[in-house]
Scaffold this motif. Structure first.
Motif, PDB file in Angstrom:
ATOM      1  N   ARG A 188       0.819  -1.208   0.000  1.00 27.36           N
ATOM      2  CA  ARG A 188       0.000   0.000   0.000  1.00 27.36           C
ATOM      3  C   ARG A 188       0.853   1.259   0.000  1.00 27.36           C
ATOM      4  O   ARG A 188       0.514   2.240  -0.636  1.00 27.36           O
ATOM      5  CB  ARG A 188      -0.946   0.000   1.186  1.00 27.36           C
ATOM      6  N   SER A 189       1.967   1.245   0.734  1.00 29.47           N
ATOM      7  CA  SER A 189       2.805   2.442   0.773  1.00 29.47           C
ATOM      8  C   SER A 189       3.434   2.696  -0.593  1.00 29.47           C
ATOM      9  O   SER A 189       3.628   3.842  -0.995  1.00 29.47           O
ATOM     10  CB  SER A 189       3.889   2.316   1.840  1.00 29.47           C
ATOM     11  N   HIS A 190       3.736   1.629  -1.338  1.00 24.69           N
ATOM     12  CA  HIS A 190       4.281   1.791  -2.683  1.00 24.69           C
ATOM     13  C   HIS A 190       3.250   2.444  -3.604  1.00 24.69           C
ATOM     14  O   HIS A 190       3.574   3.341  -4.385  1.00 24.69           O
ATOM     15  CB  HIS A 190       4.729   0.432  -3.232  1.00 24.69           C
ATOM     16  N   ASP A 191       2.004   2.001  -3.511  1.00 30.38           N
ATOM     17  CA  ASP A 191       0.933   2.600  -4.315  1.00 30.38           C
ATOM     18  C   ASP A 191       0.726   4.066  -3.944  1.00 30.38           C
ATOM     19  O   ASP A 191       0.526   4.918  -4.822  1.00 30.38           O
ATOM     20  CB  ASP A 191      -0.380   1.832  -4.131  1.00 30.38           C
ATOM     21  N   TYR A 192       0.758   4.340  -2.644  1.00 34.09           N
ATOM     22  CA  TYR A 192       0.624   5.729  -2.200  1.00 34.09           C
ATOM     23  C   TYR A 192       1.765   6.572  -2.745  1.00 34.09           C
ATOM     24  O   TYR A 192       1.562   7.709  -3.191  1.00 34.09           O
ATOM     25  CB  TYR A 192       0.583   5.807  -0.678  1.00 34.09           C
ATOM     26  N   ASP A 193       2.976   6.040  -2.727  1.00 37.82           N
ATOM     27  CA  ASP A 193       4.132   6.780  -3.230  1.00 37.82           C
ATOM     28  C   ASP A 193       3.996   7.052  -4.724  1.00 37.82           C
ATOM     29  O   ASP A 193       4.320   8.156  -5.186  1.00 37.82           O
ATOM     30  CB  ASP A 193       5.418   5.998  -2.938  1.00 37.82           C
ATOM     31  N   LEU A 194       3.490   6.092  -5.473  1.00 35.85           N
ATOM     32  CA  LEU A 194       3.280   6.312  -6.913  1.00 35.85           C
ATOM     33  C   LEU A 194       2.219   7.386  -7.154  1.00 35.85           C
ATOM     34  O   LEU A 194       2.376   8.238  -8.040  1.00 35.85           O
ATOM     35  CB  LEU A 194       2.891   5.004  -7.595  1.00 35.85           C
ATOM     36  N   ASP A 195       1.149   7.364  -6.377  1.00 31.05           N
ATOM     37  CA  ASP A 195       0.126   8.414  -6.494  1.00 31.05           C
ATOM     38  C   ASP A 195       0.701   9.775  -6.121  1.00 31.05           C
ATOM     39  O   ASP A 195       0.393  10.788  -6.759  1.00 31.05           O
ATOM     40  CB  ASP A 195      -1.076   8.098  -5.603  1.00 31.05           C
ATOM     41  N   PHE A 196       1.523   9.795  -5.087  1.00 29.63           N
ATOM     42  CA  PHE A 196       2.153  11.044  -4.656  1.00 29.63           C
ATOM     43  C   PHE A 196       3.023  11.606  -5.774  1.00 29.63           C
ATOM     44  O   PHE A 196       3.003  12.810  -6.053  1.00 29.63           O
ATOM     45  CB  PHE A 196       2.987  10.788  -3.393  1.00 29.63           C
ATOM     46  N   ARG A 197       3.790  10.745  -6.425  1.00 23.69           N
ATOM     47  CA  ARG A 197       4.648  11.193  -7.529  1.00 23.69           C
ATOM     48  C   ARG A 197       3.821  11.684  -8.720  1.00 23.69           C
ATOM     49  O   ARG A 197       4.200  12.648  -9.388  1.00 23.69           O
ATOM     50  CB  ARG A 197       5.577  10.069  -7.962  1.00 23.69           C
ATOM     51  N   ASP A 198       2.706  11.009  -8.994  1.00 24.86           N
ATOM     52  CA  ASP A 198       1.830  11.475 -10.077  1.00 24.86           C
ATOM     53  C   ASP A 198       1.271  12.862  -9.781  1.00 24.86           C
ATOM     54  O   ASP A 198       1.213  13.725 -10.663  1.00 24.86           O
ATOM     55  CB  ASP A 198       0.684  10.491 -10.302  1.00 24.86           C
ATOM     56  N   ARG A 199       0.842  13.068  -8.537  1.00 26.56           N
ATOM     57  CA  ARG A 199       0.345  14.396  -8.152  1.00 26.56           C
ATOM     58  C   ARG A 199       1.458  15.438  -8.275  1.00 26.56           C
ATOM     59  O   ARG A 199       1.214  16.563  -8.720  1.00 26.56           O
ATOM     60  CB  ARG A 199      -0.204  14.373  -6.725  1.00 26.56           C
ATOM     61  N   ALA A 200       2.676  15.078  -7.880  1.00 21.76           N
ATOM     62  CA  ALA A 200       3.805  16.003  -7.982  1.00 21.76           C
ATOM     63  C   ALA A 200       4.084  16.343  -9.444  1.00 21.76           C
ATOM     64  O   ALA A 200       4.351  17.506  -9.773  1.00 21.76           O
ATOM     65  CB  ALA A 200       5.040  15.410  -7.317  1.00 21.76           C
ATOM     66  N   ARG A 201       4.003  15.343 -10.332  1.00 23.70           N
ATOM     67  CA  ARG A 201       4.216  15.605 -11.759  1.00 23.70           C
ATOM     68  C   ARG A 201       3.133  16.518 -12.325  1.00 23.70           C
ATOM     69  O   ARG A 201       3.424  17.422 -13.117  1.00 23.70           O
ATOM     70  CB  ARG A 201       4.243  14.285 -12.532  1.00 23.70           C
ATOM     71  N   ARG A 202       1.882  16.286 -11.939  1.00 24.21           N
ATOM     72  CA  ARG A 202       0.789  17.146 -12.415  1.00 24.21           C
ATOM     73  C   ARG A 202       0.961  18.569 -11.905  1.00 24.21           C
ATOM     74  O   ARG A 202       0.751  19.536 -12.645  1.00 24.21           O
ATOM     75  CB  ARG A 202      -0.563  16.583 -11.970  1.00 24.21           C
ATOM     76  N   GLU A 203       1.351  18.697 -10.640  1.00 24.51           N
ATOM     77  CA  GLU A 203       1.565  20.025 -10.066  1.00 24.51           C
ATOM     78  C   GLU A 203       2.693  20.750 -10.797  1.00 24.51           C
ATOM     79  O   GLU A 203       2.590  21.938 -11.106  1.00 24.51           O
ATOM     80  CB  GLU A 203       1.908  19.867  -8.582  1.00 24.51           C
ATOM     81  N   ARG A 204       3.753  20.021 -11.093  1.00 23.36           N
ATOM     82  CA  ARG A 204       4.887  20.600 -11.831  1.00 23.36           C
ATOM     83  C   ARG A 204       4.450  21.004 -13.241  1.00 23.36           C
ATOM     84  O   ARG A 204       4.834  22.062 -13.750  1.00 23.36           O
ATOM     85  CB  ARG A 204       6.020  19.594 -11.885  1.00 23.36           C
ATOM     86  N   ALA A 205       3.625  20.175 -13.880  1.00 21.10           N
ATOM     87  CA  ALA A 205       3.136  20.487 -15.223  1.00 21.10           C
ATOM     88  C   ALA A 205       2.255  21.738 -15.213  1.00 21.10           C
ATOM     89  O   ALA A 205       2.353  22.579 -16.119  1.00 21.10           O
ATOM     90  CB  ALA A 205       2.362  19.301 -15.791  1.00 21.10           C
TER      91      ALA A 205
END
Length: 133
Positions: A2-19
């Motif tokens: 679950r923490s791995h999935d959360y980390d992937l979601d966190f990175r996706d949100r970070a990429r969207r925010e950066r975009a």
């Protein structure tokens, strides 16, 4: 897992925010370009509708004579075509857009880097905790 999935979601949100930050910074760049065009490029003005010989006007910023500020009273037609408040409004609008873009870009970049660092630290901890052969 679950923490791995959360980390992937966190990175996706970070990429969207950066975009979003890149998009807003690009919009601010377009506004700065528009302001520069309004202030730096010479232009032509029709004295009458469908004028065959439009009047050539100097740029608003680099005028050598008082044509940029004399007014229509003295027979000059250039003043109303490109007015200072329009250029300053474009410049003023670009400030909050660029600040928001810089904040989003920085936040997204730092979040992604911190997530990658945390994952690297977890991997190193797992390697260090393994028994030696």
């Amino acid at each position: 897992m679950r923490s791995h999935d959360y980390d992937l979601d966190f990175r996706d949100r970070a990429r969207r925010e950066r975009a979003w930050g890149i998009g807003l910074l690009s919009l601010a760049g377009l506004l700065w370009t528009w302001c520069a065009v309004l202030l730096l490029i010479p232009y032509e003005v029709d004295e009458e509708p469908d004028d065959r010989y439009p009047r050539e006007c100097e740029s608003r910023l680099f005028t050598e004579r008082g044509t940029a500020n004399d007014g229509v009273v003295n027979g000059a037609w250039c003043e109303n075509e490109r007015d200072w408040p329009e250029a300053l409004a474009v410049l003023g609008l670009s400030v909050p857009v660029s600040v928001a873009g810089a904040m989003l870009f920085t936040s997204g970049s730092v979040s992604g880097r911190m997530s990658a660092h945390a994952e690297a630290m977890r991997v190193l901890d797992e390697l260090a905790d393994r028994p030696s052969k």
